[in-house]
Design a protein around this motif. Sequence first.
Motif, mmCIF file in Angstrom:
data_model
loop_
_atom_site.group_PDB
_atom_site.id
_atom_site.type_symbol
_atom_site.label_atom_id
_atom_site.label_comp_id
_atom_site.label_asym_id
_atom_site.label_seq_id
_atom_site.Cartn_x
_atom_site.Cartn_y
_atom_site.Cartn_z
ATOM 1 N N GLN A 1 -110.172 36.564 -18.652
ATOM 2 C CA GLN A 1 -109.235 35.472 -18.905
ATOM 3 C C GLN A 1 -108.014 35.964 -19.675
ATOM 4 O O GLN A 1 -106.875 35.649 -19.320
ATOM 5 N N HIS A 2 -108.243 36.734 -20.735
ATOM 6 C CA HIS A 2 -107.119 37.247 -21.527
ATOM 7 C C HIS A 2 -106.295 38.248 -20.727
ATOM 8 O O HIS A 2 -105.061 38.258 -20.812
ATOM 9 N N ARG A 3 -106.955 39.086 -19.966
ATOM 10 C CA ARG A 3 -106.245 40.141 -19.238
ATOM 11 C C ARG A 3 -105.383 39.562 -18.114
ATOM 12 O O ARG A 3 -104.312 40.112 -17.819
ATOM 13 N N GLU A 4 -105.843 38.480 -17.493
ATOM 14 C CA GLU A 4 -105.109 37.888 -16.379
ATOM 15 C C GLU A 4 -104.251 36.710 -16.809
ATOM 16 O O GLU A 4 -103.719 35.992 -15.963
ATOM 17 N N ASN A 5 -104.128 36.496 -18.119
ATOM 18 C CA ASN A 5 -103.274 35.434 -18.631
ATOM 19 C C ASN A 5 -101.826 35.676 -18.190
ATOM 20 O O ASN A 5 -101.344 36.812 -18.173
ATOM 21 N N LEU A 6 -101.126 34.599 -17.817
ATOM 22 C CA LEU A 6 -99.769 34.752 -17.275
ATOM 23 C C LEU A 6 -98.804 35.417 -18.250
ATOM 24 O O LEU A 6 -98.124 36.380 -17.874
ATOM 25 N N PRO A 7 -98.671 34.963 -19.514
ATOM 26 C CA PRO A 7 -97.746 35.656 -20.428
ATOM 27 C C PRO A 7 -98.100 37.130 -20.622
ATOM 28 O O PRO A 7 -97.209 37.986 -20.633
ATOM 29 N N THR A 8 -99.389 37.413 -20.748
ATOM 30 C CA THR A 8 -99.809 38.809 -20.898
ATOM 31 C C THR A 8 -99.449 39.617 -19.667
ATOM 32 O O THR A 8 -98.986 40.766 -19.764
ATOM 33 N N THR A 9 -99.655 39.042 -18.494
ATOM 34 C CA THR A 9 -99.338 39.746 -17.247
ATOM 35 C C THR A 9 -97.849 39.999 -17.117
ATOM 36 O O THR A 9 -97.417 41.068 -16.674
ATOM 37 N N LEU A 10 -97.035 39.025 -17.499
ATOM 38 C CA LEU A 10 -95.577 39.212 -17.420
ATOM 39 C C LEU A 10 -95.116 40.332 -18.343
ATOM 40 O O LEU A 10 -94.257 41.149 -17.969
ATOM 41 N N ARG B 1 -114.014 46.910 -13.818
ATOM 42 C CA ARG B 1 -113.890 46.610 -15.246
ATOM 43 C C ARG B 1 -114.333 45.174 -15.556
ATOM 44 O O ARG B 1 -114.998 44.926 -16.572
ATOM 45 N N ASN B 2 -113.973 44.238 -14.691
ATOM 46 C CA ASN B 2 -114.404 42.856 -14.897
ATOM 47 C C ASN B 2 -115.923 42.730 -14.782
ATOM 48 O O ASN B 2 -116.551 41.969 -15.533
ATOM 49 N N GLU B 3 -116.510 43.460 -13.854
ATOM 50 C CA GLU B 3 -117.967 43.431 -13.704
ATOM 51 C C GLU B 3 -118.650 44.008 -14.940
ATOM 52 O O GLU B 3 -119.659 43.476 -15.418
ATOM 53 N N TRP B 4 -118.090 45.095 -15.458
ATOM 54 C CA TRP B 4 -118.659 45.675 -16.679
ATOM 55 C C TRP B 4 -118.538 44.712 -17.848
ATOM 56 O O TRP B 4 -119.437 44.634 -18.694
ATOM 57 N N ALA B 5 -117.433 43.970 -17.905
ATOM 58 C CA ALA B 5 -117.257 42.998 -18.992
ATOM 59 C C ALA B 5 -118.323 41.906 -18.912
ATOM 60 O O ALA B 5 -118.859 41.468 -19.938
ATOM 61 N N GLU B 6 -118.631 41.462 -17.706
ATOM 62 C CA GLU B 6 -119.686 40.456 -17.546
ATOM 63 C C GLU B 6 -121.041 41.009 -17.978
ATOM 64 O O GLU B 6 -121.830 40.302 -18.624
ATOM 65 N N GLU B 7 -121.305 42.255 -17.627
ATOM 66 C CA GLU B 7 -122.570 42.869 -18.044
ATOM 67 C C GLU B 7 -122.635 43.018 -19.561
ATOM 68 O O GLU B 7 -123.682 42.794 -20.179
ATOM 69 N N GLY C 1 -106.962 47.717 -7.682
ATOM 70 C CA GLY C 1 -107.748 46.496 -7.581
ATOM 71 C C GLY C 1 -109.239 46.770 -7.647
ATOM 72 O O GLY C 1 -110.003 46.005 -8.251
ATOM 73 N N GLU C 2 -109.681 47.862 -7.034
ATOM 74 C CA GLU C 2 -111.098 48.226 -7.083
ATOM 75 C C GLU C 2 -111.524 48.582 -8.502
ATOM 76 O O GLU C 2 -112.587 48.158 -8.972
ATOM 77 N N ALA C 3 -110.689 49.346 -9.201
ATOM 78 C CA ALA C 3 -111.006 49.705 -10.585
ATOM 79 C C ALA C 3 -110.993 48.475 -11.484
ATOM 80 O O ALA C 3 -111.832 48.336 -12.386
ATOM 81 N N GLU C 4 -110.069 47.548 -11.241
ATOM 82 C CA GLU C 4 -109.990 46.336 -12.055
ATOM 83 C C GLU C 4 -111.222 45.460 -11.831
ATOM 84 O O GLU C 4 -111.765 44.880 -12.782
#
Length: 376
Positions: free
Chosen positions: A183-192, A95-101, A89-92
């Motif tokens: 958004q794409h990474r946490e999308n439900l179909p992708t997560t499943l 990664r999200n913070e880097w994506a925003e930057e 969770g910390e690494a994720e």
Amino acid sequence: MADIEITHNLTEGTLVHGTARGDGTGAILGGRGGCGFRFSRSLGSWYLPHSRDKVSKTWEIQEAERRLTEAGHTVVVKVDDASPGREFGEAEAERNEWAEERAERYGARGLRASQAGSSRWRRNRERMSHIPLGQPILVGHHSERRHRNFLDKMHRSDGIAVRDMKRGEYWAARAGAAEKYKQHRENLPTTLRRIERLEAELRRIDRHLESMRAKDLAEAEASRAVVRGAALRGWFRKLVRRPPVPVPAGPGVIRMTTTREQTAGELAYWQEHVEKLKAQGAKVWGPGDFGKGDFALHRGRWFEVIRVNPKTLTVPWQHLGDFSRPVLTVEAATTAYRTGERLPTDRFPYDDIQGRMSAKEMAEKLAQLEAESQNG
């Protein structure tokens, strides 16, 4: 020659310490034909990309050690694959913070390029406004050379403007992709689909671990059998009858155990994410939600269910029927294909289903559509 240290742990990844500019290590570690390392100014050392939060890449480390040693350097390798690293969770979150930057940086870069290109294009139009549209070059006139030079200059400047505007579009697209990363990474179909892959990966790791441990145990038993065979005195035979010492885990077992722990942590994280989505109202479809004759919504179109499988739904081939109508029934698909021949089918996984409708509900919907078409 320099004393170089190659270290690896899950938190920092693989780093190379002790190098200096001009000592020849750059050509060995990085660049074309190197060992795949890159230099980081912020770290002040060479690093192996994508090595954080993962077990050591033994081949790359051994190859770097071999080449550096052949070049005359003293190399010390310290690898720690057993100590726990960061939580997934910390690494994720990082990664999200880097994506925003990245989104902010790419957006600013694209805006600068687009503004520069548009400004140059407008200036060129203003500079060319004094030449009447369609004005030819007067060959032999005293203005011929100046006219040609001016047109060449404007052509080159227009090329720069177009290049800048295209670069702005490129960076704007990169910024948009970075904005939608989470958004794409946490999308439900992708997560499943990711959960299914991680579960299969865990099963593969468990089989591999069991095989490796059995191999280590067999080798230890063979070694003890040799010792027993060489025992010639009674006191030594008594010694070897003692309970066997536990077989220490080898480097391969340690690496695989750490990989399993990381995979299990990632799986637990995404399973928890799915539960959060369910609490927010998201629906995870499964074989218990459908029956033969029901209709499933797949990417904006309804399909009649022919068969319910453990992981998929069998429906008529999606390229049959009238594409202007949002519903494909078995009857319509059979008519659109060739009567009397076997109907081709598709299989849609449950993670790619967006809705369900019973046969009765669909009959009412089809009657409504038919009435609307007649009235229209």
